[in-house]
Design an enzyme around this catalytic site. Structure first.
Site, mmCIF file in Angstrom:
data_model
loop_
_atom_site.group_PDB
_atom_site.id
_atom_site.type_symbol
_atom_site.label_atom_id
_atom_site.label_comp_id
_atom_site.label_asym_id
_atom_site.label_seq_id
_atom_site.Cartn_x
_atom_site.Cartn_y
_atom_site.Cartn_z
ATOM 1 N N HIS A 112 12.307 -3.180 -1.525
ATOM 2 C CA HIS A 112 11.685 -3.386 -2.836
ATOM 3 C C HIS A 112 12.540 -4.382 -3.617
ATOM 4 O O HIS A 112 13.768 -4.260 -3.631
ATOM 5 C CB HIS A 112 11.584 -2.056 -3.594
ATOM 6 C CG HIS A 112 10.940 -2.212 -4.935
ATOM 7 N ND1 HIS A 112 9.575 -2.364 -5.079
ATOM 8 C CD2 HIS A 112 11.462 -2.298 -6.178
ATOM 9 C CE1 HIS A 112 9.294 -2.532 -6.362
ATOM 10 N NE2 HIS A 112 10.426 -2.484 -7.050
ATOM 11 N N ARG B 221 0.853 -1.174 0.000
ATOM 12 C CA ARG B 221 0.000 0.000 0.000
ATOM 13 C C ARG B 221 0.894 1.230 0.000
ATOM 14 O O ARG B 221 1.917 1.242 0.696
ATOM 15 C CB ARG B 221 -0.826 -0.039 1.286
ATOM 16 C CG ARG B 221 -2.178 0.499 1.211
ATOM 17 C CD ARG B 221 -2.993 0.049 2.406
ATOM 18 N NE ARG B 221 -3.818 -1.090 2.072
ATOM 19 C CZ ARG B 221 -4.841 -1.046 1.231
ATOM 20 N NH1 ARG B 221 -5.188 0.080 0.659
ATOM 21 N NH2 ARG B 221 -5.542 -2.131 0.965
ATOM 22 N N ASN C 181 11.724 0.892 3.487
ATOM 23 C CA ASN C 181 10.987 -0.076 2.672
ATOM 24 C C ASN C 181 11.985 -0.975 1.972
ATOM 25 O O ASN C 181 13.110 -0.544 1.676
ATOM 26 C CB ASN C 181 10.143 0.654 1.619
ATOM 27 C CG ASN C 181 9.360 -0.313 0.733
ATOM 28 O OD1 ASN C 181 8.731 -1.257 1.226
ATOM 29 N ND2 ASN C 181 9.405 -0.102 -0.573
ATOM 30 N N ASP D 216 8.379 3.925 -4.205
ATOM 31 C CA ASP D 216 9.696 3.314 -4.425
ATOM 32 C C ASP D 216 10.739 4.334 -4.891
ATOM 33 O O ASP D 216 11.649 4.011 -5.652
ATOM 34 C CB ASP D 216 9.585 2.167 -5.460
ATOM 35 C CG ASP D 216 8.619 1.079 -5.013
ATOM 36 O OD1 ASP D 216 8.506 0.853 -3.800
ATOM 37 O OD2 ASP D 216 7.977 0.468 -5.879
HETATM 38 C C1 GAR Z 1 9.253 -9.152 -0.882
HETATM 39 O O1 GAR Z 1 9.909 -9.658 -2.019
HETATM 40 C C2 GAR Z 1 9.286 -7.648 -0.874
HETATM 41 O O2 GAR Z 1 10.491 -7.109 -1.356
HETATM 42 C C3 GAR Z 1 8.158 -7.331 -1.817
HETATM 43 O O3 GAR Z 1 7.149 -8.237 -1.483
HETATM 44 C C4 GAR Z 1 7.749 -9.424 -0.955
HETATM 45 C C5 GAR Z 1 7.150 -9.697 0.399
HETATM 46 O O4 GAR Z 1 7.544 -10.945 0.899
HETATM 47 N N1 GAR Z 1 7.727 -5.985 -1.682
HETATM 48 C C6 GAR Z 1 7.165 -5.287 -2.658
HETATM 49 O O5 GAR Z 1 6.947 -5.730 -3.764
HETATM 50 C C7 GAR Z 1 6.795 -3.871 -2.270
HETATM 51 N N2 GAR Z 1 6.333 -3.156 -3.416
HETATM 52 P P1 GAR Z 1 7.435 -11.248 2.448
HETATM 53 O O6 GAR Z 1 6.010 -10.925 2.879
HETATM 54 O O7 GAR Z 1 7.703 -12.731 2.525
HETATM 55 O O8 GAR Z 1 8.452 -10.431 3.171
#
Ligand code: GAR
Length: 209
Positions: free
Chosen positions: A109, A91, A107, A145
Protein backbone atom coordinates in the site's frame (compact mmCIF):
# COMPACT_ATOMS: atom_id res chain seq x y z
CA UNK A 1 11.38 -22.15 -3.97
CA UNK A 2 8.08 -20.76 -2.72
CA UNK A 3 5.37 -20.63 -5.37
CA UNK A 4 3.98 -17.11 -5.66
CA UNK A 5 0.87 -15.83 -7.41
CA UNK A 6 0.70 -12.06 -7.97
CA UNK A 7 -2.67 -10.30 -8.20
CA UNK A 8 -2.81 -7.09 -10.26
CA UNK A 9 -5.37 -4.64 -11.62
CA UNK A 10 -3.13 -2.18 -13.47
CA UNK A 11 0.30 -1.47 -14.84
CA UNK A 12 1.99 -4.14 -12.80
CA UNK A 13 5.25 -2.34 -12.05
CA UNK A 14 5.38 -3.96 -8.61
CA UNK A 15 4.72 -7.35 -10.20
CA UNK A 16 7.69 -6.69 -12.53
CA UNK A 17 9.92 -5.80 -9.57
CA UNK A 18 8.93 -9.07 -7.89
CA UNK A 19 9.52 -11.02 -11.11
CA UNK A 20 12.94 -9.41 -11.55
CA UNK A 21 13.88 -10.29 -7.96
CA UNK A 22 12.68 -13.87 -8.45
CA UNK A 23 14.92 -14.13 -11.52
CA UNK A 24 18.02 -13.41 -9.39
CA UNK A 25 20.05 -16.50 -8.54
CA UNK A 26 19.26 -17.80 -5.07
CA UNK A 27 16.03 -15.84 -4.59
CA UNK A 28 13.76 -18.09 -2.50
CA UNK A 29 10.57 -17.62 -4.55
CA UNK A 30 9.25 -17.93 -8.08
CA UNK A 31 6.18 -16.37 -9.69
CA UNK A 32 4.01 -19.16 -11.03
CA UNK A 33 1.03 -17.07 -12.19
CA UNK A 34 -0.36 -13.55 -12.43
CA UNK A 35 -4.07 -13.00 -11.88
CA UNK A 36 -5.87 -9.82 -12.93
CA UNK A 37 -9.44 -8.68 -12.43
CA UNK A 38 -9.02 -6.35 -15.45
CA UNK A 39 -8.50 -7.64 -19.00
CA UNK A 40 -6.94 -4.25 -19.82
CA UNK A 41 -4.29 -4.41 -17.07
CA UNK A 42 -0.95 -3.42 -18.59
CA UNK A 43 0.80 -5.86 -16.31
CA UNK A 44 -0.65 -8.86 -18.17
CA UNK A 45 1.56 -8.33 -21.23
CA UNK A 46 4.59 -7.70 -18.99
CA UNK A 47 3.98 -11.04 -17.23
CA UNK A 48 3.51 -12.88 -20.52
CA UNK A 49 6.72 -11.34 -21.87
CA UNK A 50 8.46 -12.97 -18.91
CA UNK A 51 6.87 -16.33 -19.61
CA UNK A 52 4.55 -16.13 -16.61
CA UNK A 53 1.07 -17.67 -16.94
CA UNK A 54 -1.74 -15.11 -16.69
CA UNK A 55 -5.40 -15.42 -15.79
CA UNK A 56 -8.15 -12.80 -15.99
CA UNK A 57 -11.20 -12.96 -13.74
CA UNK A 58 -13.35 -9.98 -14.57
CA UNK A 59 -15.75 -9.14 -11.80
CA UNK A 60 -18.63 -8.40 -14.14
CA UNK A 61 -18.45 -11.91 -15.61
CA UNK A 62 -19.78 -13.23 -12.29
CA UNK A 63 -23.11 -12.80 -10.52
CA UNK A 64 -21.52 -11.50 -7.32
CA UNK A 65 -18.40 -11.17 -5.21
CA UNK A 66 -18.84 -14.69 -3.84
CA UNK A 67 -18.93 -16.25 -7.33
CA UNK A 68 -15.99 -14.11 -8.48
CA UNK A 69 -13.85 -15.17 -5.55
CA UNK A 70 -14.94 -18.80 -5.91
CA UNK A 71 -13.66 -18.82 -9.50
CA UNK A 72 -10.31 -17.39 -8.43
CA UNK A 73 -10.06 -19.82 -5.50
CA UNK A 74 -10.67 -22.75 -7.79
CA UNK A 75 -7.89 -21.62 -10.15
CA UNK A 76 -5.63 -21.19 -7.12
CA UNK A 77 -6.40 -24.72 -5.98
CA UNK A 78 -4.83 -25.97 -9.23
CA UNK A 79 -1.89 -23.57 -9.10
CA UNK A 80 -1.25 -24.41 -5.44
CA UNK A 81 0.65 -21.26 -4.42
CA UNK A 82 2.54 -20.92 -1.16
CA UNK A 83 2.22 -17.13 -1.16
CA UNK A 84 -0.10 -14.56 -2.77
CA UNK A 85 1.17 -11.03 -3.39
CA UNK A 86 -1.40 -8.32 -4.04
CA UNK A 87 0.34 -5.74 -6.21
CA UNK A 88 -2.00 -2.93 -7.17
CA UNK A 89 -5.00 -5.30 -6.92
CA UNK A 90 -7.80 -2.80 -6.39
CA UNK A 91 -10.35 -5.10 -4.79
CA UNK A 92 -11.08 -5.94 -1.18
CA UNK A 93 -10.86 -9.69 -0.63
CA UNK A 94 -13.18 -11.45 1.79
CA UNK A 95 -12.41 -13.33 4.97
CA UNK A 96 -13.52 -16.57 3.32
CA UNK A 97 -10.99 -16.01 0.55
CA UNK A 98 -8.21 -15.14 2.97
CA UNK A 99 -8.77 -18.02 5.42
CA UNK A 100 -7.07 -20.84 3.46
CA UNK A 101 -4.10 -18.56 2.81
CA UNK A 102 -3.97 -16.82 6.17
CA UNK A 103 -0.52 -15.47 6.94
CA UNK A 104 0.49 -16.14 3.33
CA UNK A 105 -1.01 -13.10 1.59
CA UNK A 106 0.95 -9.85 1.32
CA UNK A 107 -0.23 -6.46 0.06
CA UNK A 108 1.66 -3.30 -0.77
CA UNK A 109 0.00 0.00 0.00
CA UNK A 110 1.45 3.38 -0.99
CA UNK A 111 1.31 5.07 2.41
CA UNK A 112 2.86 4.72 5.83
CA UNK A 113 0.02 2.68 7.33
CA UNK A 114 -1.95 3.03 9.52
CA UNK A 115 -2.03 6.53 8.00
CA UNK A 116 -4.03 6.99 4.81
CA UNK A 117 -5.54 3.58 4.08
CA UNK A 118 -7.77 3.31 1.01
CA UNK A 119 -7.72 5.50 -2.07
CA UNK A 120 -6.13 8.88 -2.86
CA UNK A 121 -3.41 8.28 -0.30
CA UNK A 122 -0.89 10.67 -1.83
CA UNK A 123 -3.25 13.64 -2.06
CA UNK A 124 -4.37 13.00 1.49
CA UNK A 125 -0.76 12.91 2.72
CA UNK A 126 -0.05 16.21 0.95
CA UNK A 127 -3.26 17.79 2.27
CA UNK A 128 -2.31 16.72 5.79
CA UNK A 129 0.99 18.57 5.44
CA UNK A 130 3.06 15.41 5.85
CA UNK A 131 6.82 15.87 5.45
CA UNK A 132 7.42 12.17 4.90
CA UNK A 133 5.45 9.61 2.95
CA UNK A 134 6.16 6.03 2.02
CA UNK A 135 4.85 2.55 1.51
CA UNK A 136 3.93 -0.46 3.58
CA UNK A 137 3.97 -4.20 2.95
CA UNK A 138 1.55 -5.93 5.29
CA UNK A 139 -0.16 -9.27 5.80
CA UNK A 140 -3.67 -9.22 4.40
CA UNK A 141 -6.53 -9.54 6.87
CA UNK A 142 -10.21 -8.78 6.43
CA UNK A 143 -10.02 -5.06 7.13
CA UNK A 144 -8.82 -2.92 4.26
CA UNK A 145 -5.11 -2.07 4.58
CA UNK A 146 -5.23 -3.14 8.24
CA UNK A 147 -3.10 -6.27 8.51
CA UNK A 148 0.16 -6.60 10.46
CA UNK A 149 3.03 -4.57 9.03
CA UNK A 150 5.95 -6.50 7.58
CA UNK A 151 8.10 -3.65 6.24
CA UNK A 152 7.95 0.04 5.44
CA UNK A 153 10.02 2.53 3.51
CA UNK A 154 9.90 6.32 3.78
CA UNK A 155 10.56 9.13 1.33
CA UNK A 156 10.42 12.89 1.79
CA UNK A 157 7.47 14.99 0.71
CA UNK A 158 8.90 17.94 -1.22
CA UNK A 159 7.28 21.36 -1.50
CA UNK A 160 5.27 21.64 -4.72
CA UNK A 161 4.75 17.87 -4.78
CA UNK A 162 1.59 16.82 -6.54
CA UNK A 163 -0.10 13.49 -5.94
CA UNK A 164 1.62 12.30 -9.12
CA UNK A 165 5.16 13.39 -8.27
CA UNK A 166 4.82 11.94 -4.78
CA UNK A 167 3.34 8.70 -6.15
CA UNK A 168 6.35 8.32 -8.43
CA UNK A 169 8.82 8.81 -5.57
CA UNK A 170 6.95 6.32 -3.40
CA UNK A 171 6.69 3.80 -6.26
CA UNK A 172 10.47 3.79 -6.62
CA UNK A 173 10.84 2.53 -3.06
CA UNK A 174 7.88 0.15 -3.41
CA UNK A 175 9.95 -1.64 -6.04
CA UNK A 176 12.72 -2.21 -3.50
CA UNK A 177 10.56 -2.93 -0.50
CA UNK A 178 8.21 -5.54 -1.92
CA UNK A 179 10.92 -7.97 -3.11
CA UNK A 180 12.65 -7.61 0.26
CA UNK A 181 9.41 -8.41 2.13
CA UNK A 182 8.67 -11.38 -0.16
CA UNK A 183 12.17 -12.70 0.54
CA UNK A 184 11.61 -12.44 4.31
CA UNK A 185 8.30 -14.32 4.12
CA UNK A 186 9.67 -16.92 1.71
CA UNK A 187 12.57 -17.65 4.03
CA UNK A 188 10.28 -17.88 7.05
CA UNK A 189 11.97 -14.85 8.61
CA UNK A 190 8.64 -13.17 9.21
CA UNK A 191 5.31 -14.75 10.07
CA UNK A 192 1.89 -13.67 11.21
CA UNK A 193 1.16 -14.71 14.77
CA UNK A 194 -1.51 -13.44 17.13
CA UNK A 195 -2.37 -10.58 14.82
CA UNK A 196 1.22 -9.37 14.67
CA UNK A 197 4.05 -9.74 12.21
CA UNK A 198 6.79 -11.55 14.09
CA UNK A 199 10.30 -11.56 12.73
CA UNK A 200 13.22 -13.63 13.84
CA UNK A 201 15.65 -10.78 13.46
CA UNK A 202 15.88 -7.12 12.69
CA UNK A 203 14.32 -6.75 9.29
CA UNK A 204 14.66 -3.90 6.91
CA UNK A 205 16.14 -0.51 6.88
CA UNK A 206 13.17 1.80 7.25
CA UNK A 207 14.36 4.17 4.59
CA UNK A 208 16.18 3.99 1.31
CA UNK A 209 18.51 6.73 0.17
C1 GAR B 1 1.11 0.92 -6.40
O1 GAR B 1 1.51 2.21 -6.00
C2 GAR B 1 0.49 0.18 -5.24
O2 GAR B 1 1.10 0.44 -4.01
C3 GAR B 1 -0.91 0.75 -5.26
O3 GAR B 1 -1.25 0.82 -6.61
C4 GAR B 1 -0.05 0.99 -7.38
C5 GAR B 1 0.00 -0.10 -8.42
O4 GAR B 1 1.04 0.11 -9.34
N1 GAR B 1 -1.81 -0.06 -4.53
C6 GAR B 1 -2.90 0.40 -3.94
O5 GAR B 1 -3.25 1.56 -3.97
C7 GAR B 1 -3.71 -0.66 -3.21
N2 GAR B 1 -4.78 -0.06 -2.49
P1 GAR B 1 1.59 -1.09 -10.20
O6 GAR B 1 0.39 -1.74 -10.89
O7 GAR B 1 2.48 -0.41 -11.21
O8 GAR B 1 2.32 -2.04 -9.31
Amino acid sequence: KKRVVVFISGGGSNMVSLADACAEPGFPAEIVAVISDKPTAGGLAKAEARGIRTFVFERKAYAGKVEHEAAILSALADINPDIICLAGYMRLISGDFIRPYEGRILNIHPSLLPLFPGLHTHQRAIDAGMKIAGCTVHFVTEGMDEGPIVAQAAVPVISNDTADTLAGRVLTVEHKLYPMALKLLSEGKVRMEGGRAVSAQATAPATFP
